[in-house]
Design a protein around this motif. Structure first.
Motif, PDB file in Angstrom:
ATOM      1  N   ALA A   2       0.852  -1.182   0.000  1.00  0.00           N
ATOM      2  CA  ALA A   2       0.000   0.000   0.000  1.00  0.00           C
ATOM      3  C   ALA A   2       0.890   1.234   0.000  1.00  0.00           C
ATOM      4  CB  ALA A   2      -0.914  -0.009   1.226  1.00  0.00           C
ATOM      5  N   ASN A   3       1.065   1.853  -1.179  1.00  0.00           N
ATOM      6  CA  ASN A   3       1.978   2.979  -1.303  1.00  0.00           C
ATOM      7  C   ASN A   3       1.211   4.300  -1.370  1.00  0.00           C
ATOM      8  OD1 ASN A   3       0.945   3.074  -3.908  1.00  0.00           O
ATOM      9  ND2 ASN A   3       2.754   2.165  -4.844  1.00  0.00           N
ATOM     10  N   LEU A   4       1.918   5.370  -1.735  1.00  0.00           N
ATOM     11  CA  LEU A   4       1.319   6.696  -1.776  1.00  0.00           C
ATOM     12  C   LEU A   4       0.130   6.747  -2.725  1.00  0.00           C
ATOM     13  CD1 LEU A   4       3.261  10.041  -1.895  1.00  0.00           C
ATOM     14  CD2 LEU A   4       1.478   9.609  -3.581  1.00  0.00           C
ATOM     15  N   ILE A   5       0.262   6.183  -3.910  1.00  0.00           N
ATOM     16  CA  ILE A   5      -0.820   6.210  -4.888  1.00  0.00           C
ATOM     17  C   ILE A   5      -2.037   5.442  -4.383  1.00  0.00           C
ATOM     18  CG2 ILE A   5      -1.495   5.607  -7.235  1.00  0.00           C
ATOM     19  CD1 ILE A   5       0.435   7.956  -7.043  1.00  0.00           C
ATOM     20  N   GLU A   6      -1.798   4.308  -3.732  1.00  0.00           N
ATOM     21  CA  GLU A   6      -2.908   3.541  -3.175  1.00  0.00           C
ATOM     22  C   GLU A   6      -3.656   4.337  -2.110  1.00  0.00           C
ATOM     23  OE1 GLU A   6      -4.178   0.622  -4.175  1.00  0.00           O
ATOM     24  OE2 GLU A   6      -2.757   0.860  -5.825  1.00  0.00           O
ATOM     25  N   ALA A   7      -2.926   5.097  -1.313  1.00  0.00           N
ATOM     26  CA  ALA A   7      -3.559   5.940  -0.294  1.00  0.00           C
ATOM     27  C   ALA A   7      -4.433   7.004  -0.946  1.00  0.00           C
ATOM     28  CB  ALA A   7      -2.492   6.592   0.583  1.00  0.00           C
ATOM     29  N   LEU A   8      -3.942   7.611  -2.027  1.00  0.00           N
ATOM     30  CA  LEU A   8      -4.708   8.641  -2.714  1.00  0.00           C
ATOM     31  C   LEU A   8      -5.999   8.082  -3.308  1.00  0.00           C
ATOM     32  CD1 LEU A   8      -1.807  10.483  -4.593  1.00  0.00           C
ATOM     33  CD2 LEU A   8      -2.993  11.250  -2.536  1.00  0.00           C
ATOM     34  N   ARG A   9      -5.990   6.808  -3.674  1.00  0.00           N
ATOM     35  CA  ARG A   9      -7.192   6.168  -4.209  1.00  0.00           C
ATOM     36  C   ARG A   9      -8.143   5.726  -3.108  1.00  0.00           C
ATOM     37  NH1 ARG A   9      -3.738   2.250  -8.252  1.00  0.00           N
ATOM     38  NH2 ARG A   9      -3.382   3.759  -9.935  1.00  0.00           N
ATOM     39  N   PHE A  10      -7.585   5.206  -2.025  1.00  0.00           N
ATOM     40  CA  PHE A  10      -8.390   4.586  -0.977  1.00  0.00           C
ATOM     41  C   PHE A  10      -9.078   5.597  -0.075  1.00  0.00           C
ATOM     42  CE2 PHE A  10      -8.531   3.318   3.492  1.00  0.00           C
ATOM     43  CZ  PHE A  10      -9.372   2.218   3.440  1.00  0.00           C
ATOM     44  N   LEU A  11      -8.350   6.577   0.404  1.00  0.00           N
ATOM     45  CA  LEU A  11      -8.846   7.444   1.478  1.00  0.00           C
ATOM     46  C   LEU A  11     -10.091   8.243   1.113  1.00  0.00           C
ATOM     47  CD1 LEU A  11      -5.413   8.591   2.890  1.00  0.00           C
ATOM     48  CD2 LEU A  11      -7.080   7.120   4.021  1.00  0.00           C
ATOM     49  N   PRO A  12     -10.148   8.902  -0.055  1.00  0.00           N
ATOM     50  CA  PRO A  12     -11.371   9.652  -0.354  1.00  0.00           C
ATOM     51  C   PRO A  12     -12.614   8.784  -0.415  1.00  0.00           C
ATOM     52  CG  PRO A  12      -9.579  10.336  -1.786  1.00  0.00           C
ATOM     53  CD  PRO A  12      -9.112   9.099  -1.075  1.00  0.00           C
ATOM     54  N   ARG A  13     -12.476   7.531  -0.832  1.00  0.00           N
ATOM     55  CA  ARG A  13     -13.629   6.635  -0.905  1.00  0.00           C
ATOM     56  C   ARG A  13     -14.146   6.268   0.483  1.00  0.00           C
ATOM     57  NH1 ARG A  13     -10.486   3.556  -4.637  1.00  0.00           N
ATOM     58  NH2 ARG A  13     -10.429   1.850  -3.126  1.00  0.00           N
ATOM     59  N   HIS A  14     -13.237   6.105   1.431  1.00  0.00           N
ATOM     60  CA  HIS A  14     -13.629   5.562   2.728  1.00  0.00           C
ATOM     61  C   HIS A  14     -13.711   6.595   3.842  1.00  0.00           C
ATOM     62  CE1 HIS A  14     -13.427   1.320   1.474  1.00  0.00           C
ATOM     63  NE2 HIS A  14     -12.502   1.742   0.651  1.00  0.00           N
ATOM     64  N   TYR A  15     -13.053   7.737   3.646  1.00  0.00           N
ATOM     65  CA  TYR A  15     -13.118   8.788   4.662  1.00  0.00           C
ATOM     66  C   TYR A  15     -13.465  10.129   4.011  1.00  0.00           C
ATOM     67  CZ  TYR A  15     -10.826   5.489   7.788  1.00  0.00           C
ATOM     68  OH  TYR A  15     -10.519   4.386   8.550  1.00  0.00           O
ATOM     69  N   GLY A  16     -14.274  10.077   2.970  1.00  0.00           N
ATOM     70  CA  GLY A  16     -14.549  11.276   2.199  1.00  0.00           C
ATOM     71  C   GLY A  16     -15.386  12.305   2.926  1.00  0.00           C
ATOM     72  N   ARG A  17     -16.235  11.862   3.836  1.00  0.00           N
ATOM     73  CA  ARG A  17     -17.044  12.803   4.597  1.00  0.00           C
ATOM     74  C   ARG A  17     -16.326  13.161   5.886  1.00  0.00           C
ATOM     75  NH1 ARG A  17     -22.944   9.821   4.200  1.00  0.00           N
ATOM     76  NH2 ARG A  17     -23.156   9.888   1.912  1.00  0.00           N
ATOM     77  N   THR A 283       5.655   9.574 -15.975  1.00  0.00           N
ATOM     78  CA  THR A 283       4.285   9.440 -16.451  1.00  0.00           C
ATOM     79  C   THR A 283       3.366  10.223 -15.529  1.00  0.00           C
ATOM     80  OG1 THR A 283       4.022   7.372 -15.193  1.00  0.00           O
ATOM     81  CG2 THR A 283       4.631   7.186 -17.521  1.00  0.00           C
ATOM     82  N   TYR A 284       2.329  10.810 -16.106  1.00  0.00           N
ATOM     83  CA  TYR A 284       1.342  11.564 -15.336  1.00  0.00           C
ATOM     84  C   TYR A 284       0.010  10.839 -15.408  1.00  0.00           C
ATOM     85  CZ  TYR A 284       4.647  15.456 -15.265  1.00  0.00           C
ATOM     86  OH  TYR A 284       5.757  16.239 -15.058  1.00  0.00           O
ATOM     87  N   GLN A 285      -0.690  10.793 -14.294  1.00  0.00           N
ATOM     88  CA  GLN A 285      -2.004  10.173 -14.282  1.00  0.00           C
ATOM     89  C   GLN A 285      -2.983  11.047 -13.523  1.00  0.00           C
ATOM     90  OE1 GLN A 285      -0.500   6.717 -11.615  1.00  0.00           O
ATOM     91  NE2 GLN A 285      -2.653   6.896 -11.082  1.00  0.00           N
ATOM     92  N   ALA A 286      -4.244  11.013 -13.966  1.00  0.00           N
ATOM     93  CA  ALA A 286      -5.288  11.798 -13.313  1.00  0.00           C
ATOM     94  C   ALA A 286      -5.757  11.092 -12.046  1.00  0.00           C
ATOM     95  CB  ALA A 286      -6.458  11.997 -14.274  1.00  0.00           C
ATOM     96  N   LEU A 287      -6.042  11.856 -11.022  1.00  0.00           N
ATOM     97  CA  LEU A 287      -6.593  11.324  -9.782  1.00  0.00           C
ATOM     98  C   LEU A 287      -8.093  11.577  -9.762  1.00  0.00           C
ATOM     99  CD1 LEU A 287      -3.908  12.666  -7.253  1.00  0.00           C
ATOM    100  CD2 LEU A 287      -4.104  10.343  -8.168  1.00  0.00           C
ATOM    101  N   GLN A 288      -8.871  10.535  -9.493  1.00  0.00           N
ATOM    102  CA  GLN A 288     -10.323  10.696  -9.458  1.00  0.00           C
ATOM    103  C   GLN A 288     -10.740  11.652  -8.345  1.00  0.00           C
ATOM    104  OE1 GLN A 288     -12.100   6.804  -9.252  1.00  0.00           O
ATOM    105  NE2 GLN A 288     -11.934   6.500 -11.453  1.00  0.00           N
ATOM    106  N   ALA A 289     -10.064  11.551  -7.209  1.00  0.00           N
ATOM    107  CA  ALA A 289     -10.323  12.452  -6.095  1.00  0.00           C
ATOM    108  C   ALA A 289      -9.097  13.338  -5.922  1.00  0.00           C
ATOM    109  CB  ALA A 289     -10.614  11.671  -4.813  1.00  0.00           C
ATOM    110  N   PRO A 290      -9.186  14.638  -6.185  1.00  0.00           N
ATOM    111  CA  PRO A 290      -8.018  15.519  -6.088  1.00  0.00           C
ATOM    112  C   PRO A 290      -7.415  15.517  -4.688  1.00  0.00           C
ATOM    113  CG  PRO A 290      -9.821  16.621  -7.223  1.00  0.00           C
ATOM    114  CD  PRO A 290     -10.384  15.357  -6.641  1.00  0.00           C
TER     115      PRO A 290
END
Length: 328
Positions: A2-17, A283-290
């Motif tokens: 679970a690296n930095l990118i995984e954290a950026l994907r996971f956290l907004p989904r589960h702690y977004g509010r 490489t650059y990739q878009a983040l679904q949750a900024p």
């Protein structure tokens, strides 16, 4: 992992509010420093309570307790044992909440890096790559605090690299401040519109948002950590000092370090993430949750430090040989 990118994907989904009452499981995985610093910064920014964080296993809970997640976030040290490996295999998670805390974090991580550099028969403490890493750590710490306008978190760790016998060092920090684009806009730059372009501008050597920001010499001076409305009414204010010891964000040096010594770099801000492979390919990739702020992680193999040390020694031998020839 679970690296930095995984954290950026996971956290907004589960702690977004903000401060959800229900607990959410963290992924059952090995957490890299990149994941942990993003996790800490995000939970702090969102005001998530300690009882809203649940763990997939006791192993996960124990690991995050050992690196000091609860202590850094909520001021409660839930690790009941002596941290025997702190300063040897990892530096505890440290909040960058003030200039004094930033200086302490730099000292702790660089002390830890020095310990990494002299493990067993390994000694790369005089490697130019290692010296470059320590300088970049200090510069990034100072500038994340100066530019972030919020509490950031940092840590470093040493771990085995597969079955090769090699080890890797990962350094990471994250904050939820203005981010690159916000920082450039606040400095008066209006020609950069996207987060990707902001990242590209910030990693170019010689670029600094400080250069774009005009300073009013007639403005009233306030402390570096001053926050709030001006106590002088309509009179402009400025910080008494620049709040750090370096210029720019240190990012160009970070990219140069990763490229020169085959490191893997992750750098995220806004809706964009940059990844540099150990081959130097970006490489650059878009983040679904900024990501509101900046998140950085750099991983370098210890063998790269040793190779740089050997190359420096060879260069010194070549210079000696040339000088002997010149002396005849």
């Amino acid at each position: 992992m679970a690296n930095l990118i995984e954290a950026l994907r996971f956290l907004p989904r589960h702690y977004g509010r903000l401060a959800r009452a229900e607990a959410h499981l963290l992924p059952d995985d090995y957490y890299s420093p990149g994941f942990i610093t993003v996790l800490a910064s995000y939970l702090n920014h969102k005001g998530v309570r300690q009882d809203s964080v649940a763990y997939a296993s006791e192993e996960n809970r124990g690991y995050l307790a050992a690196v000091g997640l609860s202590k850094a976030l909520w001021g409660v040290d839930d690790y009941k044992f002596e941290r025997k490996n702190a300063g040897i295999n990892y530096s505890p998670l440290t909040p960058l909440a003030s200039q004094d805390a930033v200086d302490l974090a730099t000292e702790q991580i660089n002390d830890c890096l020095r310990a990494y550099a002299k493990q067993g028969n390994v000694d790369y403490s005089n490697s130019p790559a290692f010296r470059d890493l320590m300088r970049v750590v200090g510069e990034l710490h100072d500038n994340v605090w100066s530019h972030g306008l919020s509490t950031g978190y940092s840590m470093a760790q040493r771990q085995a690299f597969g079955k090769s016998g090699d080890h890797v060092i990962e350094f990471s920090l994250a904050d939820c401040g203005l981010g690159f684009l916000g920082e450039l806009k606040s400095s008066g730059m209006r020609n950069i519109e996207s987060h990707e372009d902001a990242i590209k501008w910030c990693i170019q050597e010689g670029n600094s948002s400080k250069k774009a920001q005009a300073v009013d010499d007639w403005a009233q001076s306030v402390p570096n950590d001053f926050v709030g409305e001006s106590p002088f009414g309509a009179v402009p204010i400025r910080a008494a000092g620049n709040g750090n010891h370096h210029q720019g964000l240190g990012l160009a040096k970070l990219v140069e370090l990763a490229k020169k010594y085959q490191g893997v770099l992750h750098l995220a801000s806004g809706n964009c993430a940059l990844r540099m492979s150990h081959h130097g390919v970006m490489t650059y990739q878009a983040l679904q949750a900024p990501w509101k702020g900046v998140a950085v992680s750099l991983t370098i193999k210890e063998s790269s430090f040793m190779s740089a040390k050997a190359a420096e020694a060879d260069d010194a031998d070549n210079v000696d040989d040339i000088m002997k020839l010149l002396r005849g």
